[in-house]
Scaffold this active site. Structure first.
Site, short mmCIF file in Angstrom:
data_model
loop_
_atom_site.label_atom_id
_atom_site.label_comp_id
_atom_site.label_asym_id
_atom_site.label_seq_id
_atom_site.Cartn_x
_atom_site.Cartn_y
_atom_site.Cartn_z
N LYS A 1 39.04 34.53 41.18
CA LYS A 1 40.12 35.07 40.33
C LYS A 1 40.82 33.92 39.60
O LYS A 1 41.00 32.83 40.16
CB LYS A 1 41.09 35.83 41.23
CG LYS A 1 42.21 36.57 40.51
CD LYS A 1 43.10 37.33 41.51
CE LYS A 1 44.17 38.15 40.78
NZ LYS A 1 45.05 38.90 41.72
N SER B 1 47.00 44.34 45.05
CA SER B 1 46.07 43.87 44.02
C SER B 1 44.65 43.57 44.48
O SER B 1 43.77 43.36 43.65
CB SER B 1 46.62 42.63 43.34
OG SER B 1 47.54 43.02 42.36
N SER C 1 45.93 43.85 40.36
CA SER C 1 45.67 42.87 39.34
C SER C 1 44.27 42.25 39.41
O SER C 1 43.80 41.71 38.40
CB SER C 1 46.72 41.75 39.43
OG SER C 1 46.60 41.04 40.63
N1 GLN Z 1 50.71 46.23 41.03
C1 GLN Z 1 51.63 45.43 41.76
C2 GLN Z 1 52.51 44.65 40.81
O1 GLN Z 1 52.34 44.78 39.66
C3 GLN Z 1 50.91 44.53 42.73
C4 GLN Z 1 50.35 43.35 42.10
C5 GLN Z 1 49.71 42.41 43.09
O2 GLN Z 1 49.43 42.77 44.23
N2 GLN Z 1 49.52 41.19 42.64
O3 GLN Z 1 53.36 43.92 41.21
#
Ligand code: GLN
Length: 456
Positions: A52, A156, A132
Site C-alpha cells: 500500500k 480499511s 482505504s
Molecule cells: N473509512 C474510514 C475513514 O475514512 C476508515 C479508514 C481507515 O481504516 N484507514 O476514516
C-alpha cells in the site's frame, strides 16, 4: 513474479498499482531463487506482493495517494515492509488507496480510484473496491499479486477485503510496528495482510509482526507461529452474536449470511451465544471525532518545507501564504474536511464537549468488549459491511456521513484495539461478494485465524 508483472501490465483499467517496480522485483525474485537453491528459504521467499502506498519504501515513491507528497522518495523502509523483504517477499510496486487512508471507496485518491474487478450480474457499472486499502483489495482479487499489505484505522483492511471477496486481518493494536507508515490516526492505525485465504493471512501476518524499538506502542510479546495454530479445531469455543449489530434496515441477505456463518461455526463445534455490546451506537460518532483529531495533528507536518509539494508563491507572499497555498493545493477535499473537524474538536472551547467526550465513549466501548470476553466469549461474529460493493460515483459528493456509515461494523474494533478479520462468506443476489467479520481477544490472532478457517 514474471506472471504477476505481466498481469499488472494488462490491468491498467483497475488502477490498482500506482507505482510499478518491475526491475527491483525481478532482481529480488532472482535473489530469492538463489536462496531457494541454497536451501535457505524464509517463509515468504520469492512471493510477489504489493505494498500500500501508505508504507514508506526506500527509494520508491511513497505518496499516501496525496498530491502533497508528490515525488516523496523515503530514505528509509517501514518496519513492516522491511520485515516482509527480510522474509523473502518480492515487492511488485505500490498500491492505490484513499488519500492518507481517509475514505471507504478509494475515491479520495489523488491518483483516481482503483476499480473492483467484480461486476454485478445484471449490469456493467464499475464498482468501488472499498477503501482505504482499495488498490490492495483489487490487486489481490484480480491476481495481480499473491497478497498485499493494507492498513486499518477504522476498517480499511476489512471493508475492502469484504468488497472483493478476499481475507483481511487487522491485528491487535501494537502487533505490527507503525514505524515508517504515514500516520493517519496514531492510536487506531494498524497494518495487516490482505490475502487469498486464512492460511496466507497467517503466514504473512507472522512475517509482518515484530516488536520494534522505533514504535513505542509495538508489543514486546513474542510473535507466535500463526500457521501452526490453524488446526481447524474450534470445538468448545464460544462465539458471541452482538444484538446491537442487528441494525434497522439491514438487508435480509446480510442477515441471512450472518445466520449461515453462525451455523457453520456451530457445526464445527462452537457454542453460539447472544451478547450485548451496549455502547456500539456511539462508536461511529466517537471514531469520527477521534480519528480527525489525531489526523489534524499528524498532518500538521505537511507544511511545504519538509516534504513533497510546495505551492508557487507570488511576489510578497510570506510563510503564512506558503502554508495556506501549499495545503490548499496539496490536500484533497476529504482530507481538508478531516483537518477542519479535527482542529475544531481539539480547540480550547470544544475540547471537553467533543474530543474528551469521545475518549470517554471509547473507554466504554473497550469495556463492553472486556466484559463479554470476561464472560467466556472467545470471538464475536458480525457482518463485515452493511452492503456489498457500491457503484463508483454513487456516494461521491453525497453527504459525507453516508460514506462514514460504511464503517459501522468495523470502527469499534479499532477503538478497542482488538484484532478483527474479514473473510469471504458468499455472494449477494447480484453476484457480489459479501464478508463476515470475527473479532477476537487481544493478542489472540492465532485463535482468531483458526476460528476464521471454519468459515472458509
Ligand atoms: N473509512 C474510514 C475513514 O475514512 C476508515 C479508514 C481507515 O481504516 N484507514 O476514516
Amino acid at each position: 513474479t514474471e506472471a504477476c508483472l505481466k498481469a499488472i501490465e494488462g490491468a491498467d483499467a483497475l488502477n490498482a498499482f500506482v507505482h510499478k517496480t518491475p526491475e527491483i522485483a525481478l532482481e529480488r525474485a532472482r535473489a530469492a531463487d538463489a536462496r531457494i537453491a541454497q536451501g535457505d528459504a524464509p517463509a515468504m521467499c520469492g512471493l510477489p506482493i504489493g505494498i500500500k502506498d501508505l508504507f514508506c519504501t526506500k527509494g520508491v515513491p511513497s505518496q499516501a495517494a496525496s498530491n502533497i507528497l508528490k515525488g516523496f522518495l523515503p530514505e528509509y523502509e517501514s518496519t513492516v515492509s522491511q520485515n516482509l523483504l527480510d522474509a523473502g517477499a518480492v515487492m511488485l510496486g505500490k498500491l492505490n488507496m484513499d488519500e492518507f487512508a481517509m475514505g471507504s471507496s478509494n475515491e479520495t485518491s489523488a491518483y483516481g480510484n482503483a476499480v473492483n474487478p467484480w461486476r454485478r450480474g445484471n449490469d456493467d457499472t464499475a464498482l468501488t473496491p472499498g477503501g482505504s486499502s482499495g488498490g490492495s483489495a483489487s490487486a489481490v482479487a484480480a491476481d495481480l499479486c499473491l497478497a498485499a499489505t493494507g492498513t486499518d484505522t477504522g476498517g480499511s483492511i476489512r471493508q475492502p477485503a469484504a468488497f472483493v471477496g478476499i481475507t483481511g486481518i487487522k491485528p491487535t493494536y501494537g502487533r505490527c510496528s507503525r514505524w515508517g507508515i504515514v500516520a493517519f490516526a496514531s492510536s487506531l492505525d494498524q497494518a495487516g495482510p490482505m490475502t487469498k485465504d486464512v492460511r496466507d493471512a497467517a503466514i504473512m501476518l507472522e512475517a509482518m509482526c515484530s516488536s520494534d524499538p522505533k514504535d513505542s506502542t509495538s508489543t514486546d510479546l513474542p510473535v507466535p507461529n500463526f500457521e501452526a495454530m490453524l488446526t481447524g479445531d474450534i470445538r468448545g469455543k464460544t462465539i458471541g452474536i452482538p444484538k446491537e449489530y442487528r441494525m434497522d434496515g439491514m438487508p435480509d441477505e446480510i442477515e441471512a449470511l450472518w445466520t449461515r456463518g453462525a451455523e457453520m461455526l456451530k457445526d464445527a463445534g462452537a457454542k453460539i451465544v447472544d451478547i450485548s455490546l451496549p455502547h456500539t451506537k456511539y462508536a461511529l460518532p466517537a471514531y469520527y471525532v477521534i480519528a480527525p483529531a489525531e489526523a489534524s495533528s499528524n498532518l500538521a507536518r505537511y507544511d511545504g518545507v519538509r516534504y513533497g509539494h510546495r505551492a508557487k508563491l507570488a511576489q510578497g507572499d510570506g510563510i503564512t501564504e506558503m502554508y495556506e497555498k501549499t495545503r490548499a493545493e496539496g490536500f484533497g477535499k476529504e482530507v481538508q474536511r478531516r483537518v477542519m473537524v479535527g482542529t475544531y474538536v481539539l480547540s480550547a472551547g470544544f475540547y471537553d464537549a467533543y474530543y474528551n467526550r469521545a475518549r470517554k465513549v471509547r473507554t466504554l466501548i473497550k469495556k463492553d468488549f472486556e466484559d463479554v470476553f470476561a464472560q467466556g466469549v472467545d470471538a464475536i461474529l458480525t457482518p463485515a459491511t452493511p452492503s456489498a460493493a457500491f457503484g463508483l460515483g454513487e456516494m461521491q459528493d453525497a453527504d459525507p456521513v453516508q460514506m462514514y456509515l460504511n464503517d459501522v461494523f468495523t470502527v469499534t474494533v479499532n477503538l478497542a484495539g482488538l484484532p478483527g478479520i474479514a473473510v469471504p462468506a458468499g455472494l449477494d443476489r447480484q453476484g457480489l461478494p459479501l464478508g463476515l467479520q470475527l473479532i477476537g481477544r487481544p493478542w489472540e490472532e492465532g485463535d482468531l485465524l483458526n476460528t476464521a478457517l471454519a468459515l472458509e
